[in-house]
Scaffold this motif. Structure first.
Motif, short mmCIF file in Angstrom:
data_model
loop_
_atom_site.label_atom_id
_atom_site.label_comp_id
_atom_site.label_asym_id
_atom_site.label_seq_id
_atom_site.Cartn_x
_atom_site.Cartn_y
_atom_site.Cartn_z
N GLU A 141 0.85 -1.19 0.00
CA GLU A 141 0.00 0.00 0.00
C GLU A 141 0.89 1.24 0.00
OE1 GLU A 141 -2.95 2.24 3.14
OE2 GLU A 141 -2.88 0.05 3.18
N VAL A 143 1.72 4.68 1.08
CA VAL A 143 1.35 5.54 2.20
C VAL A 143 1.59 7.00 1.81
CG1 VAL A 143 1.82 6.13 4.61
CG2 VAL A 143 1.86 3.73 3.88
N HIS A 147 7.02 6.23 1.89
CA HIS A 147 6.64 5.05 2.70
C HIS A 147 5.66 4.13 1.97
CE1 HIS A 147 7.91 8.05 5.72
NE2 HIS A 147 8.51 7.00 6.24
N LYS A 149 3.43 0.36 2.84
CA LYS A 149 3.02 -0.59 3.87
C LYS A 149 3.01 -1.99 3.24
CE LYS A 149 -0.36 0.66 6.53
NZ LYS A 149 -1.71 0.90 7.06
N ASP A 182 1.61 -5.28 8.42
CA ASP A 182 1.70 -3.86 8.09
C ASP A 182 3.07 -3.25 8.43
OD1 ASP A 182 -0.92 -4.00 7.21
OD2 ASP A 182 -1.73 -3.42 9.16
N ILE A 184 6.28 -1.06 7.63
CA ILE A 184 6.51 0.15 6.86
C ILE A 184 7.92 0.13 6.25
CG2 ILE A 184 6.69 2.68 6.94
CD1 ILE A 184 3.82 1.65 7.27
#
Length: 188
Positions: A141, A143, A147, A149, A182, A184
Motif C-alpha cells: 500500500e 502511504v 513510505h 506498507k 503492516d 513500513i
C-alpha cells in the motif's frame, strides 16, 4: 484517390482496434480476449518503483521494485500482456546476507504483481523458495512518497520431505517478514 482513401481508412480502423485491446490494471484477465494488453494507463505503478528498506529487530529487508511493460502472461490457458511490478529483495540478519534476489533477471523474479486493487494497493504473487516454501501473497500500500506498507501472507509454512522429495534436511526458512503485519518500508 479511392485507393489512398481506402488505405487511410484501413490504417485508422487498425489503430482503433489496437487501442480497443488495451484495458486498465484492475481488469480481470478472464474477461478479456486473448492477446489483450492490461496496461498501466494511469501510471498507478510509478509511485511504487524504487528502492525501499525496513528494519525489524536484527533483520534488514531491502526491496528493489521495477516495472516491466507488456509482459507476456499465460494463466489458465489465457494468453495476454500486462504491465507488472517486479520485486527483487535482499534480507540481512545481523548484517549477514541470508537471501538475495537483487541481481535476478526479470524472468527469474519470484514476486510479481497481480494487479492494482480498488483501494490503490497492489497485490503480488510470491512463488516462494525451494519446494514452494513461503509462497503466498503480498500487498503493498502506498502511504506517501517515502513510505510503503507491506503485508505478506504465506500460504505454505510447513513442508516435509513427503511432499518435496529434495527438501534439505536443514530445512528452508522464510526470510521475508510476515510478522508483524503492516510493516513500513522507507524509500532510499
Amino acid at each position: 484517390m479511392k485507393k489512398n482513401t481506402f488505405l487511410y481508412l484501413l490504417i485508422i480502423l487498425f489503430s482503433i482496434s489496437c487501442k480497443a485491446q488495451q484495458y486498465p490494471l484492475n481488469t480481470n484477465y478472464r474477461t478479456i480476449p486473448d492477446n489483450s494488453y492490461i496496461k498501466d494507463i494511469n501510471n498507478e505503478y510509478s509511485k511504487f518503483v524504487g528502492n525501499w528498506k525496513a528494519i525489524i529487530n536484527n533483520k534488514e529487508i531491502d526491496l528493489s521494485i521495477s516495472k516491466e511493460e507488456n509482459k507476456s502472461m499465460i494463466l489458465f490457458n489465457r494468453h495476454f500482456y500486462k504491465d507488472v511490478l517486479l520485486i527483487r529483495y535482499k534480507v540481512l540478519v545481523n548484517n549477514q546476507i541470508v537471501e538475495n534476489t537483487i541481481n535476478n533477471s526479470n524472468d527469474s523474479v519470484n514476486i510479481i504483481s497481480m494487479g492494482a486493487q480498488i483501494d490503490g494497493s497492489v497485490l503480488f504473487d510470491y512463488k516462494g523458495l525451494k519446494c514452494l516454501v513461503g509462497n503466498g501473497f503480498i500487498s503493498l500500500e502506498y502511504v506517501d512518497s517515502t513510505h510503503l506498507k507491506w503485508n505478506y501472507q504465506p500460504q505454505s509454512t510447513v513442508i516435509t520431505n513427503k511432499n518435496c522429495s529434495d527438501y534439505p534436511t536443514s530445512g528452508i526458512k522464510i526470510n521475508l517478514p510476515y510478522e508483524p503485519a503492516d510493516i513500513i518500508f522507507t524509500k532510499q
